[in-house]
Each structure stands twice: as structure tokens, then as C-alpha cells.
Design an enzyme around this catalytic site. Structure first.
Site, short mmCIF file in Angstrom:
data_model
loop_
_atom_site.label_atom_id
_atom_site.label_comp_id
_atom_site.label_asym_id
_atom_site.label_seq_id
_atom_site.Cartn_x
_atom_site.Cartn_y
_atom_site.Cartn_z
N HIS A 116 0.49 -1.27 -0.20
CA HIS A 116 -0.03 -0.37 0.21
C HIS A 116 1.06 1.07 0.02
O HIS A 116 0.45 1.85 0.48
CB HIS A 116 -1.17 -0.16 1.39
CG HIS A 116 -1.97 -1.42 1.30
ND1 HIS A 116 -2.65 -1.58 1.85
CD2 HIS A 116 -2.64 -2.17 0.34
CE1 HIS A 116 -3.08 -2.72 1.92
NE2 HIS A 116 -3.15 -3.31 0.69
N CYS A 124 2.91 12.55 -7.68
CA CYS A 124 2.81 13.76 -7.89
C CYS A 124 0.45 13.22 -8.02
O CYS A 124 1.23 11.70 -8.44
CB CYS A 124 2.40 13.87 -9.52
SG CYS A 124 1.36 14.71 -10.16
C1 BV8 Z 1 -8.44 -2.11 -4.75
C2 BV8 Z 1 -2.98 3.30 2.65
C3 BV8 Z 1 -9.29 -2.72 -7.12
C4 BV8 Z 1 -3.62 4.41 2.80
C5 BV8 Z 1 -4.94 1.03 2.88
C6 BV8 Z 1 -15.44 -5.14 -1.34
C7 BV8 Z 1 -15.10 -6.75 -0.33
C8 BV8 Z 1 -14.04 -6.92 -0.90
C9 BV8 Z 1 -13.28 -5.57 -1.49
C10 BV8 Z 1 -13.72 -4.55 -1.94
C11 BV8 Z 1 -15.00 -4.49 -1.32
N1 BV8 Z 1 -15.34 -2.62 -1.41
C12 BV8 Z 1 -14.59 -2.44 -2.26
C13 BV8 Z 1 -12.94 -3.14 -1.57
C14 BV8 Z 1 -12.21 -2.94 -2.31
C15 BV8 Z 1 -11.10 -2.53 -1.38
C16 BV8 Z 1 -11.72 -3.52 0.20
O1 BV8 Z 1 -10.64 -4.34 0.22
N2 BV8 Z 1 -12.22 -2.85 0.81
C17 BV8 Z 1 -12.48 -3.45 2.57
C18 BV8 Z 1 -11.84 -2.92 3.62
C19 BV8 Z 1 -14.00 -4.25 1.84
N3 BV8 Z 1 -9.74 -2.73 -1.23
C20 BV8 Z 1 -9.49 -2.04 -2.65
O2 BV8 Z 1 -10.15 -0.50 -2.71
C21 BV8 Z 1 -7.51 -1.51 -2.75
N4 BV8 Z 1 -7.54 -1.35 -4.12
O3 BV8 Z 1 -8.65 -3.39 -4.56
O4 BV8 Z 1 -8.42 -1.63 -6.77
C22 BV8 Z 1 -10.23 -2.17 -6.97
C23 BV8 Z 1 -10.57 -0.68 -7.50
C24 BV8 Z 1 -11.81 -0.03 -7.40
C25 BV8 Z 1 -12.86 -1.17 -7.21
C26 BV8 Z 1 -12.94 -2.42 -6.55
C27 BV8 Z 1 -11.70 -3.15 -6.07
C28 BV8 Z 1 -6.80 -0.89 -2.48
C29 BV8 Z 1 -6.59 -1.63 -1.02
C30 BV8 Z 1 -5.67 -0.26 0.32
C31 BV8 Z 1 -6.25 0.50 0.88
N5 BV8 Z 1 -5.12 1.19 1.42
N6 BV8 Z 1 -3.74 1.61 3.45
C32 BV8 Z 1 -2.78 5.17 4.03
O5 BV8 Z 1 -2.59 4.00 4.86
O6 BV8 Z 1 -3.35 5.52 4.21
S1 BV8 Z 1 -5.37 0.48 3.59
C33 BV8 Z 1 -5.49 0.06 5.18
O7 BV8 Z 1 -6.51 -0.65 5.60
C34 BV8 Z 1 -4.17 0.50 6.05
O8 BV8 Z 1 -3.13 -0.29 4.58
C35 BV8 Z 1 -3.77 -0.89 6.47
O9 BV8 Z 1 -2.52 -1.52 6.79
C36 BV8 Z 1 -5.09 -2.21 5.65
C37 BV8 Z 1 -5.56 -2.83 6.55
O10 BV8 Z 1 -5.85 -3.29 7.75
P1 BV8 Z 1 -4.90 -3.74 8.88
O11 BV8 Z 1 -3.61 -3.77 8.64
O12 BV8 Z 1 -5.69 -5.19 9.44
O13 BV8 Z 1 -5.06 -2.88 10.08
P2 BV8 Z 1 -6.77 -3.17 10.79
O14 BV8 Z 1 -6.59 -1.79 12.02
O15 BV8 Z 1 -7.90 -3.38 10.64
O16 BV8 Z 1 -6.27 -4.84 12.28
C38 BV8 Z 1 -5.03 -4.51 13.60
C39 BV8 Z 1 -4.82 -6.32 13.24
O17 BV8 Z 1 -4.09 -6.41 14.06
C40 BV8 Z 1 -5.91 -6.16 14.24
O18 BV8 Z 1 -7.01 -7.58 13.84
C41 BV8 Z 1 -5.49 -6.91 15.84
O19 BV8 Z 1 -6.68 -7.54 16.42
C42 BV8 Z 1 -4.52 -6.82 15.54
N7 BV8 Z 1 -3.04 -6.94 16.56
C43 BV8 Z 1 -3.64 -5.89 17.25
N8 BV8 Z 1 -2.42 -5.39 18.07
C44 BV8 Z 1 -1.80 -6.41 17.50
C45 BV8 Z 1 -2.47 -7.50 16.20
N9 BV8 Z 1 -1.59 -8.58 16.67
C46 BV8 Z 1 -0.60 -8.72 16.57
N10 BV8 Z 1 -0.11 -8.48 17.72
C47 BV8 Z 1 -0.34 -7.38 17.91
N11 BV8 Z 1 0.18 -6.25 19.10
ZN ZN Z 2 2.94 15.87 -11.90
#
Ligand code: BV8
Ligand code: ZN
Length: 252
Positions: A116, A124
Site C-alpha cells: 500500500h 504527484c
Molecule cells: C483495489 C494505505 C481494485 C492508505 C490502505 C468489497 C469486498 C472486498 C473488497 C472490496 C469491497 N469493496 C471495495 C473493495 C476493495 C477495497 C477493500 O478491500 N475494501 C475493504 C475495506 C472491504 N480494496 C481496495 O480498494 C484496494 N484496491 O481493490 O483495487 C478495485 C478498484 C475499485 C473497486 C474495487 C476494487 C486498495 C486497498 C488499499 C487501501 N489502503 N492503506 C493509508 O494507510 O493511508 S488499507 C489500510 O488497511 C492499511 O494499509 C492497513 O494496513 C490496511 C488493513 O488494515 P490492517 O493492517 O489489517 O489493520 P487493522 O487495524 O484492520 O487490523 C489490525 C489487526 O492487528 C487486528 O486484527 C488486531 O487484532 C491485530 N493486532 C492488534 N495488536 C496486535 C495485533 N496483532 C498482533 N500483535 C499485536 N500487538
Molecule cells: Zn505531475
């Protein structure tokens, strides 16, 4: 479970790991979806999307400035360091991260697949050229690209944006060949990242999930360790080293 996983990994030569915000939690970086999570206050679509940036670049830049300030003093933790050590413990070790915080590289990982992007880089918004600029951007006066005049944006992948295909190809290739696939600190909700463990499992990899909570992946995992990654990963690595030393176990 620690011993069993250590035995399996001691005998393995091709390992991959997918990390999420959870691995940086012990460094003090708020996760995305926990109750103190960044997005508890905001909806992802409201801020981490091109639509949001075009509609309201000022608030998006305020959010990224705030997150960059949060991360300024943050250091890698033992979980990051343990995964950095994995590079020299297996013939092939691939680290894939959803995180944009750069902490894996800071912990010494030489090869990191950043699915990501990276919050410490700007580019840009129009021609995608990297832009070497100060990280704190004045949201009222967003700098523009010297080449095409487009607005500067953080070099991260927003919701609705495609990931770099070379990056995803590399990540899926690693999932296809892994003997063991570690899934560390991710809620496994964001795609396509969340499909990587499924691909690994389908080709026969041993799936090990390290997360204090259950996730949609948990039922699929061969092992689910409900521990913090900063605690479990270092003990796993030292056990693997012991097994290899005492049992003369050679990676196959
Ligand atoms: C794409 C960068 C093609 C920005 C991020 C419906 C179904 C499926 C998919 C989709 C859907 N509708 C839309 C989609 C696609 C969408 C998506 O997946 N949406 C989800 C929310 C449903 N994906 C996209 O858009 C991707 N592109 O698919 O392109 C496309 C195009 C158009 C339409 C459809 C498809 C792009 C996704 C990238 C988004 N950018 N980040 C920024 O950071 O500012 S995502 C963001 O979430 C971060 O990168 C982050 O890493 C990521 C995932 O979250 P997690 O890392 O899992 O973090 P979270 O807090 O959720 O969980 C933490 C976990 O750690 C917990 O489980 C917790 O228990 C655990 N934990 C806590 N402490 C500890 C621990 N574990 C171990 N030790 C500890 N101490
Ligand atoms: Zn440019």
C-alpha cells in the site's frame, strides 16, 4: 503450539509473511480498526480515497500530516526485528506488508514488499512522479508537481485504487511457493492483500496467524496464536534456532 510451529519452520526453506497494522501496534502506531483505531474516528472512504482528496484535499492532508507526526518518533518493535532476522534464517523469506509506516525497513528488513505504498513518500496526484518534498505539507497551500502542475499527494494506495501490478505479482508469487505463510497483525478485511493467505493455503502452505483477536482467516489457519506479535515472534525465532542447533534439522 510454539514447539510444533518451530519444528515445522526449522525444516522449511521457503517462508513468507504478510503483516498489517497490528505488528506496529506495540510501537505505538494506532491500528486502523481497533476501538482506538485511526478510523474509529473517521471512515476510510472519507479520507483514504482519491474522491476524498479531489473533494477536500485540505482535510486529507491534515490527516496525513497528523499521522506523519504520530509516526515521527515511532520505533520498530521486537516483532519487526524478528521478521528482519528471518531474512537470514530461510533460503527464501518474503516479507509483504500492508503497512505504510516504513517500520520493517527501519528494523533492518532489506526486502519489503509494500503493498500500500509508504506514508513517508509523496508523489504527484496526476502524473504519479515521485516528489521530493517536505513531509509536512501546508494543507492550505498544497504544492504542485514541477512537471505537470498536479497536486502533491502521499505515495500510498487509497481505497478504490489499483495496487502496483509488479508489487502484487511479486506478493502472489511468494504466496504460491511458500511452505509456511505467517499472517501477522491484520484484520484480513482489505483486498487484494487478504487473498494472499488464501492463495498460500490453497497450494499447501502451513498458515500461521498471529493475532490476539480472531479474524475471517482464523478458521483457515493451521495455527492461530492469540498473542502479541512483539512477544510471540522473538520466542518463535529462538526456538527455531534451538531446534536447528540441537536436532541438526536441515531446511528441506
Ligand atoms: C483495489 C494505505 C481494485 C492508505 C490502505 C468489497 C469486498 C472486498 C473488497 C472490496 C469491497 N469493496 C471495495 C473493495 C476493495 C477495497 C477493500 O478491500 N475494501 C475493504 C475495506 C472491504 N480494496 C481496495 O480498494 C484496494 N484496491 O481493490 O483495487 C478495485 C478498484 C475499485 C473497486 C474495487 C476494487 C486498495 C486497498 C488499499 C487501501 N489502503 N492503506 C493509508 O494507510 O493511508 S488499507 C489500510 O488497511 C492499511 O494499509 C492497513 O494496513 C490496511 C488493513 O488494515 P490492517 O493492517 O489489517 O489493520 P487493522 O487495524 O484492520 O487490523 C489490525 C489487526 O492487528 C487486528 O486484527 C488486531 O487484532 C491485530 N493486532 C492488534 N495488536 C496486535 C495485533 N496483532 C498482533 N500483535 C499485536 N500487538
Ligand atoms: Zn505531475
Amino acid at each position: 503450539m510454539l514447539d510444533t510451529i518451530a519444528e515445522i519452520m526449522a525444516a522449511s526453506s521457503v517462508v513468507a509473511a504478510l503483516t498489517g497494522a497490528g505488528i506496529s501496534a506495540e510501537s505505538g502506531v494506532p491500528t486502523f480498526r481497533g476501538n482506538e483505531g485511526l478510523w474509529a474516528k473517521f471512515r476510510p472512504e472519507d479520507l483514504a480515497s482519491m474522491e476524498a482528496f479531489l473533494a477536500n484535499p485540505k482535510i486529507v492532508w491534515e490527516w496525513y500530516n497528523w499521522r506523519r507526526e504520530l509516526m515521527a518518533g515511532v520505533l520498530p518493535n521486537d516483532g519487526h526485528r524478528a521478521l528482519a532476522a528471518c531474512e537470514s534464517m530461510f533460503d527464501r523469506f518474503t516479507l509483504i506488508t500492508q503497512n505504510v509506516d516504513g517500520l520493517h525497513a527501519a528494523a533492518g528488513s532489506k526486502q519489503v514488499i509494500e503493498l500500500h505504498g509508504n506514508i513517508h513518500r509523496n508523489k504527484c496526484a496526476d502524473c504519479n512522479r515521485p516528489v521530493d518534498s517536505a513531509l509536512q505539507i501546508d494543507p492550505r497551500q498544497i504544492p504542485t508537481c514541477g512537471h505537470c502542475g498536479g497536486k502533491i499527494r502521499p505515495d500510498v494506495v487509497w481505497f478504490g485504487e489499483m495496487l502496483d501490478s509488479a508489487v502484487t505479482d511479486e506478493a502472489f508469487a511468494a504466496a504460491e511457493e511458500a511452505q509456511v505463510f505467517l499472517v501477522v497483525g491484520t484484520s484480513a478485511l482489505v483486498h487484494p492483500a487478504a487473498s494472499l493467505p488464501l492463495v498460500a493455503k490453497r497450494q499447501g502452505a502451513i498458515l500461521v496467524e498471529i493475532n490476539p483477536e480472531d479474524t475471517p482467516l482464523t478458521p483457515l489457519a493451521n495455527y492461530h496464536i492469540s498473542e502479541k506479535s512483539g512477544v510471540f515472534l522473538p520466542s518463535l525465532l529462538s526456538r527455531i534456532t534451538d531446534v536447528r542447533a540441537t536436532r541438526k534439522v536441515k531446511p528441506s
